[in-house]
Design an enzyme around this catalytic site. Sequence first.
Site, PDB file in Angstrom:
ATOM      1  N   ASP A  59       0.897  -1.148   0.000  1.00 31.34           N
ATOM      2  CA  ASP A  59       0.000   0.000   0.000  1.00 31.34           C
ATOM      3  C   ASP A  59       0.944   1.208   0.000  1.00 31.34           C
ATOM      4  O   ASP A  59       1.633   1.462   0.991  1.00 31.34           O
ATOM      5  CB  ASP A  59      -0.883   0.000   1.250  1.00 31.34           C
ATOM      6  CG  ASP A  59      -1.756   1.239   1.323  1.00 31.34           C
ATOM      7  OD1 ASP A  59      -1.491   2.208   0.586  1.00 31.34           O
ATOM      8  OD2 ASP A  59      -2.694   1.249   2.144  1.00 31.34           O
ATOM      9  N   SER A 137      -1.347  14.228 -13.726  1.00 31.72           N
ATOM     10  CA  SER A 137      -2.506  14.173 -14.633  1.00 31.72           C
ATOM     11  C   SER A 137      -2.617  15.547 -15.282  1.00 31.72           C
ATOM     12  O   SER A 137      -2.205  16.559 -14.699  1.00 31.72           O
ATOM     13  CB  SER A 137      -3.788  13.902 -13.836  1.00 31.72           C
ATOM     14  OG  SER A 137      -4.917  14.173 -14.643  1.00 31.72           O
ATOM     15  N   TYR A 150      -9.141  15.444  -6.513  1.00 31.03           N
ATOM     16  CA  TYR A 150      -8.195  14.626  -7.292  1.00 31.03           C
ATOM     17  C   TYR A 150      -7.249  15.529  -8.085  1.00 31.03           C
ATOM     18  O   TYR A 150      -6.034  15.332  -8.083  1.00 31.03           O
ATOM     19  CB  TYR A 150      -8.959  13.695  -8.235  1.00 31.03           C
ATOM     20  CG  TYR A 150      -8.057  12.990  -9.235  1.00 31.03           C
ATOM     21  CD1 TYR A 150      -7.314  11.873  -8.862  1.00 31.03           C
ATOM     22  CD2 TYR A 150      -7.925  13.461 -10.545  1.00 31.03           C
ATOM     23  CE1 TYR A 150      -6.468  11.242  -9.770  1.00 31.03           C
ATOM     24  CE2 TYR A 150      -7.092  12.832 -11.459  1.00 31.03           C
ATOM     25  CZ  TYR A 150      -6.363  11.717 -11.059  1.00 31.03           C
ATOM     26  OH  TYR A 150      -5.518  11.098 -11.965  1.00 31.03           O
ATOM     27  N   LYS A 154      -3.064  15.997  -7.971  1.00 30.37           N
ATOM     28  CA  LYS A 154      -2.131  15.886  -9.089  1.00 30.37           C
ATOM     29  C   LYS A 154      -1.330  17.185  -9.280  1.00 30.37           C
ATOM     30  O   LYS A 154      -0.185  17.160  -9.745  1.00 30.37           O
ATOM     31  CB  LYS A 154      -2.886  15.484 -10.360  1.00 30.37           C
ATOM     32  CG  LYS A 154      -3.477  14.065 -10.266  1.00 30.37           C
ATOM     33  CD  LYS A 154      -2.417  13.009  -9.943  1.00 30.37           C
ATOM     34  CE  LYS A 154      -2.928  11.591 -10.028  1.00 30.37           C
ATOM     35  NZ  LYS A 154      -1.891  10.565  -9.752  1.00 30.37           N
TER      36      LYS A 154
HETATM   37  N1  LIG Z   1      -6.686   6.512 -16.563  1.00 28.65           N
HETATM   38  C1  LIG Z   1      -6.745   7.828 -16.636  1.00 28.65           C
HETATM   39  O1  LIG Z   1      -7.634   8.402 -17.278  1.00 28.65           O
HETATM   40  C2  LIG Z   1      -5.674   8.654 -15.951  1.00 28.65           C
HETATM   41  C3  LIG Z   1      -5.431   9.954 -16.417  1.00 28.65           C
HETATM   42  C4  LIG Z   1      -4.443  10.720 -15.794  1.00 28.65           C
HETATM   43  C5  LIG Z   1      -3.714  10.179 -14.742  1.00 28.65           C
HETATM   44  N2  LIG Z   1      -3.974   8.925 -14.293  1.00 28.65           N
HETATM   45  C6  LIG Z   1      -3.146   8.390 -13.200  1.00 28.65           C
HETATM   46  O2  LIG Z   1      -2.471   7.261 -13.682  1.00 28.65           O
HETATM   47  C7  LIG Z   1      -2.100   6.421 -12.596  1.00 28.65           C
HETATM   48  C8  LIG Z   1      -2.433   4.978 -12.930  1.00 28.65           C
HETATM   49  O3  LIG Z   1      -3.817   4.869 -13.148  1.00 28.65           O
HETATM   50  P1  LIG Z   1      -4.441   3.827 -14.183  1.00 28.65           P
HETATM   51  O4  LIG Z   1      -5.257   4.630 -15.122  1.00 28.65           O
HETATM   52  O5  LIG Z   1      -3.415   2.919 -14.713  1.00 28.65           O
HETATM   53  O6  LIG Z   1      -5.465   3.081 -13.189  1.00 28.65           O
HETATM   54  P2  LIG Z   1      -5.679   1.549 -12.810  1.00 28.65           P
HETATM   55  O7  LIG Z   1      -6.802   1.568 -11.834  1.00 28.65           O
HETATM   56  O8  LIG Z   1      -5.784   0.714 -14.025  1.00 28.65           O
HETATM   57  O9  LIG Z   1      -4.324   1.145 -12.042  1.00 28.65           O
HETATM   58  C9  LIG Z   1      -3.995   1.642 -10.768  1.00 28.65           C
HETATM   59  C10 LIG Z   1      -3.223   0.557 -10.019  1.00 28.65           C
HETATM   60  O10 LIG Z   1      -2.837   1.129  -8.762  1.00 28.65           O
HETATM   61  C11 LIG Z   1      -3.065   0.158  -7.747  1.00 28.65           C
HETATM   62  N3  LIG Z   1      -3.264   0.816  -6.466  1.00 28.65           N
HETATM   63  C12 LIG Z   1      -4.356   1.511  -6.060  1.00 28.65           C
HETATM   64  N4  LIG Z   1      -4.172   1.937  -4.785  1.00 28.65           N
HETATM   65  C13 LIG Z   1      -2.944   1.497  -4.399  1.00 28.65           C
HETATM   66  C14 LIG Z   1      -2.210   1.596  -3.197  1.00 28.65           C
HETATM   67  N5  LIG Z   1      -2.696   2.233  -2.133  1.00 28.65           N
HETATM   68  N6  LIG Z   1      -0.987   1.034  -3.143  1.00 28.65           N
HETATM   69  C15 LIG Z   1      -0.490   0.361  -4.220  1.00 28.65           C
HETATM   70  N7  LIG Z   1      -1.140   0.223  -5.382  1.00 28.65           N
HETATM   71  C16 LIG Z   1      -2.371   0.776  -5.462  1.00 28.65           C
HETATM   72  C17 LIG Z   1      -4.312  -0.606  -8.209  1.00 28.65           C
HETATM   73  O11 LIG Z   1      -4.385  -1.877  -7.570  1.00 28.65           O
HETATM   74  C18 LIG Z   1      -4.069  -0.697  -9.712  1.00 28.65           C
HETATM   75  O12 LIG Z   1      -3.335  -1.866 -10.058  1.00 28.65           O
HETATM   76  C19 LIG Z   1      -2.802   6.993 -11.365  1.00 28.65           C
HETATM   77  O13 LIG Z   1      -1.874   7.750 -10.617  1.00 28.65           O
HETATM   78  C20 LIG Z   1      -3.857   7.900 -11.966  1.00 28.65           C
HETATM   79  O14 LIG Z   1      -4.188   8.964 -11.098  1.00 28.65           O
HETATM   80  C21 LIG Z   1      -4.938   8.135 -14.886  1.00 28.65           C
END
Ligand SMILES: NC(=O)c1ccc[n+]([C@@H]2O[C@H](COP(=O)([O-])OP(=O)(O)OC[C@H]3O[C@@H](n4cnc5c(N)ncnc54)[C@H](O)[C@@H]3O)[C@@H](O)[C@H]2O)c1
Length: 248
Positions: A59, A137, A150, A154
């Site tokens: 975590d 983000s 959120y 970021k």
């Molecule tokens: N998908 C989008 O539209 C988007 C856009 C901009 C930024 N982001 C950022 O990209 C990053 C990855 O997101 P994603 O889109 O791949 O999402 P996702 O949900 O597919 O993957 C996130 C991963 O993080 C893990 N996770 C969550 N909480 C956790 C914790 N406390 N400790 C360890 N692992 C943890 C989850 O188990 C998951 O495997 C994030 O930081 C998110 O804010 C996503």
Amino acid sequence: MNRFTDKVVIVTGAASGFGTAIAVKFAGEGANVVVADLDMEGARSVAAELPGALAIEIDVSDEHQTIAMIDATVAAFGKIDVMCCNAGVPHRGSYMTRMNVDDFDRMWAINVRSIFLATKYCVPHMAQGSSIISTASIGGKRPRPGLTPYNASKAAVIALTRGMAVELAPRIRANCVCPVSAATNFDLQAMGTQDLDEAMEKKVIDGIPMGRRATPEDVADAYAFLASEEAKFLTGVALDVDGGRSIQ
Ligand SMILES: NC(=O)c1ccc[n+]([C@@H]2O[C@H](COP(=O)([O-])OP(=O)(O)OC[C@H]3O[C@@H](n4cnc5c(N)ncnc54)[C@H](O)[C@@H]3O)[C@@H](O)[C@H]2O)c1
């Protein structure tokens, strides 16, 4: 290309979405990758496909688990070259005053505290030329209503990155990426749906000049570039991976 032979790369949030693509990209270019995630089953199955990879359950908001991740990495591989702070969570899109305080604190701890912790504990193991890369983000630069806490988390990632760049120079570079919406589990969580309907998908894409959402591979390519020799003079950069979204 094999830009990362013998490099040791930790990727958090690597069991899904961007993190899996980042882990695959670095491993594909020769790195030993630590696939770190809260979801250990997912981390194990990603690591099983990558030569020399190690799965770790963590975590990222927890100090002791962060220390354990760093120690296990150093015990297995002897060093850390790239720390990818990618794990992050959204909250259900809603106006800020409707958000529950515990949900705010949890989101902030996962998105922001995690970067402080990872940096604090990996830096002593990093040599000249190492780097720390985080997933911010485009919402951190160009916030829109509905995801205000959120987006603020970021913006904090971007501010941390820029401050770290100065504090850690010239030994370690610190950069982050600012993706636009991508079709991962995260995005569906933020939208509060299992699937985007056609109208929602069209609305998102209409706002992106390049005509599509980001892919995990777009984000992984940006990570690999920022970690590479080609980016050796780049630090404090918040690189938009947004198909032009933030301009309009
Ligand atoms: N998908 C989008 O539209 C988007 C856009 C901009 C930024 N982001 C950022 O990209 C990053 C990855 O997101 P994603 O889109 O791949 O999402 P996702 O949900 O597919 O993957 C996130 C991963 O993080 C893990 N996770 C969550 N909480 C956790 C914790 N406390 N400790 C360890 N692992 C943890 C989850 O188990 C998951 O495997 C994030 O930081 C998110 O804010 C996503």
